[in-house]
Design a protein around this motif. Structure first.
Motif, PDB file in Angstrom:
ATOM      1  N   VAL A  66      33.096  31.324  46.548  1.00  0.00           N
ATOM      2  CA  VAL A  66      31.890  32.008  46.089  1.00  0.00           C
ATOM      3  C   VAL A  66      32.036  33.518  46.250  1.00  0.00           C
ATOM      4  O   VAL A  66      31.626  34.296  45.376  1.00  0.00           O
ATOM      5  N   ALA A  67      32.616  33.974  47.355  1.00  0.00           N
ATOM      6  CA  ALA A  67      32.788  35.407  47.588  1.00  0.00           C
ATOM      7  C   ALA A  67      33.742  36.014  46.562  1.00  0.00           C
ATOM      8  O   ALA A  67      33.484  37.101  46.018  1.00  0.00           O
ATOM      9  N   VAL A  68      34.849  35.320  46.276  1.00  0.00           N
ATOM     10  CA  VAL A  68      35.801  35.823  45.274  1.00  0.00           C
ATOM     11  C   VAL A  68      35.148  35.860  43.894  1.00  0.00           C
ATOM     12  O   VAL A  68      35.292  36.842  43.145  1.00  0.00           O
ATOM     13  N   ALA A  69      34.402  34.801  43.558  1.00  0.00           N
ATOM     14  CA  ALA A  69      33.725  34.768  42.259  1.00  0.00           C
ATOM     15  C   ALA A  69      32.684  35.874  42.148  1.00  0.00           C
ATOM     16  O   ALA A  69      32.526  36.483  41.081  1.00  0.00           O
ATOM     17  N   ALA A  70      31.994  36.153  43.243  1.00  0.00           N
ATOM     18  CA  ALA A  70      30.997  37.228  43.221  1.00  0.00           C
ATOM     19  C   ALA A  70      31.659  38.577  42.967  1.00  0.00           C
ATOM     20  O   ALA A  70      31.123  39.415  42.218  1.00  0.00           O
ATOM     21  N   GLY A  71      32.813  38.804  43.570  1.00  0.00           N
ATOM     22  CA  GLY A  71      33.529  40.049  43.318  1.00  0.00           C
ATOM     23  C   GLY A  71      33.969  40.176  41.872  1.00  0.00           C
ATOM     24  O   GLY A  71      33.870  41.248  41.269  1.00  0.00           O
TER      25      GLY A  71
END
Length: 400
Positions: free
Chosen positions: A141-146
């Motif tokens: 989720v964090a990578v996708a948010a970036g």
């Protein structure tokens, strides 16, 4: 052979060689030992040449040992650590270079990498410290948010370019400053991005579940962001060479008018190129936040990578494989430059000069071809003029 000898690959390699040669000249000229030996050059010229050899070979040896393999280490695992550092520095350069190169292939000059990285860092960082999710899910989720953060910020420039004709260079430059001051403000605002209970303009630390894990163990800094960079390189190659959307990107980049006549939506291609490219540049911000500075970040988290990505894309000729190799090369310059400065007292600015010279020679292929006497692709070889002889009349032969 003429096409290969004068092609872009050979030009790129020779541009690096020329930059290293000029860098060696600068190292020799600025070295105090060489200057001292040059003072009595005509008395003992061998001392000057020996001093030049010592400083240049020592500098480039330190560059190699700081970037590839350190022979002074007792074990192979310790000796290979510089190469792992090179790949660590290269990881954000590769993904950012892919994003910029994708814009180049579509005819878009995206120089908004700094702003896209900052927005992506804020997105993924906020997910990284604000939520306590399961390990794998939290990281995804964090990578996708970036990625989404960088894509949205670049999409603004794409929409303005497509809908209003605004020049993408001006728009992306302005968006860089907007993102910088916006993130700087949020890092100084309690309850926004600033760490709780701190007066410093710094974000909270990333939770362990959202940190990119080390790729080869804790003894190396290289993390799984490098795997993401490899996957992104393969994806962009497939996108440009095997997909219909990539064909539209290349067609618009070659000739927008012809692409429009062929039924391709030029505006749609511009927007999607900026969105995907911005998302890739955003992954560089993800690498910085989730893989390098996991203890919190400031407004300088981009570390100049957004602009270095332009150089990487140019050196790689906007081709995915070329960008990957160029990213590793510039990662080696960055990793080896520190040891070169520490061991030989060579200014780190020399490495920046070498990088700038690479761009200069890349941008001037005729200059490289003239220096190395390379043929121009597509131009037939120069034919030698036939030698003409004046026939001798029979009377003159008889007279002789």
């Amino acid at each position: 052979m003429r096409q290969i000898a004068g092609g872009s690959v050979v030009i790129s390699i020779l541009a690096v060689v020329l930059a290293l040669v000029v860098g060696a000249i600068l190292i020799a000229v600025t070295d105090p030992g060489v200057q001292q030996a040059a003072g009595y050059f005509f008395a003992r010229p061998g001392d000057t040449f020996q001093a030049i050899w010592n400083v240049v070979s020592g500098a480039y040896s330190s560059l190699f040992q700081g970037a590839i393999y350190n022979f002074g280490r007792p074990t192979f695992a310790e000796g290979i650590r510089p190469f792992m550092d090179t790949l660590t520095y290269a990881t954000p350069l590769i993904v950012a270079g892919l994003g910029v190169g994708l814009g180049f292939r579509t005819g878009i000059f995206n120089i908004g990498g700094q702003g896209q990285m900052l927005i992506a860092a804020a997105f993924c960082g906020w997910i990284g410290w604000s939520f306590d999710l399961p390990p794998v899910l939290h990281l995804v989720v964090a990578v996708a948010a970036g990625f989404v953060g960088g894509a949205l910020w670049a999409g603004i420039a794409g929409v303005l370019k497509a809908r209003t004709g605004a020049h993408e260079v001006i728009v992306t430059i302005m968006l860089n400053w907007i993102a910088f001051y916006l993130i700087s403000y949020l890092l100084r605002t309690p309850g926004a991005l600033q760490q709780h209970g701190s007066n410093n303009p710094k974000s909270p630390a990333i939770l362990p579940n959202a940190i990119l894990p080390p790729l080869f163990g804790p003894q190396y800094q290289l993390h799984w962001g490098f795997v993401i960079a490899i996957a992104a390189t393969i994806f962009i190659w497939w996108l440009l060479e095997r997909s219909s959307l990539g064909f539209k990107f290349r067609a618009v980049g070659e000739n927008p008018s012809a692409a429009k006549v062929a039924g391709i939506s030029v505006n749609s291609a511009i927007i999607w190129s900026m969105v995907i490219g911005g998302g890739l540049v955003g992954l560089a911000g993800v690498d910085q936040v989730l893989g390098t500075t996991t203890g919190g970040f400031g407004s300088s988290i981009d570390a100049g990578i957004g602009f270095d990505a332009i150089t990487v894309a140019l050196l790689g000729r906007s081709r995915p494989l070329g960008i990957f190799v160029a990213g590793v090369l510039f990662g080696a310059f960055k990793a080896g430059g520190f040891l070169m400065q520490a061991a030989d007292s060579i200014p780190i600015d020399i490495v920046l000069v070498v990088q700038s010279l690479i761009v200069l020679f890349i941008a001037a292929p005729p200059l490289v071809r003239a220096i190395f006497r390379l043929p121009t692709p597509g131009k037939p070889p120069r034919k030698k003029k036939p030698t003409t002889t004046t026939p001798i009349a029979p009377k003159e032969v008889a007279a002789k």
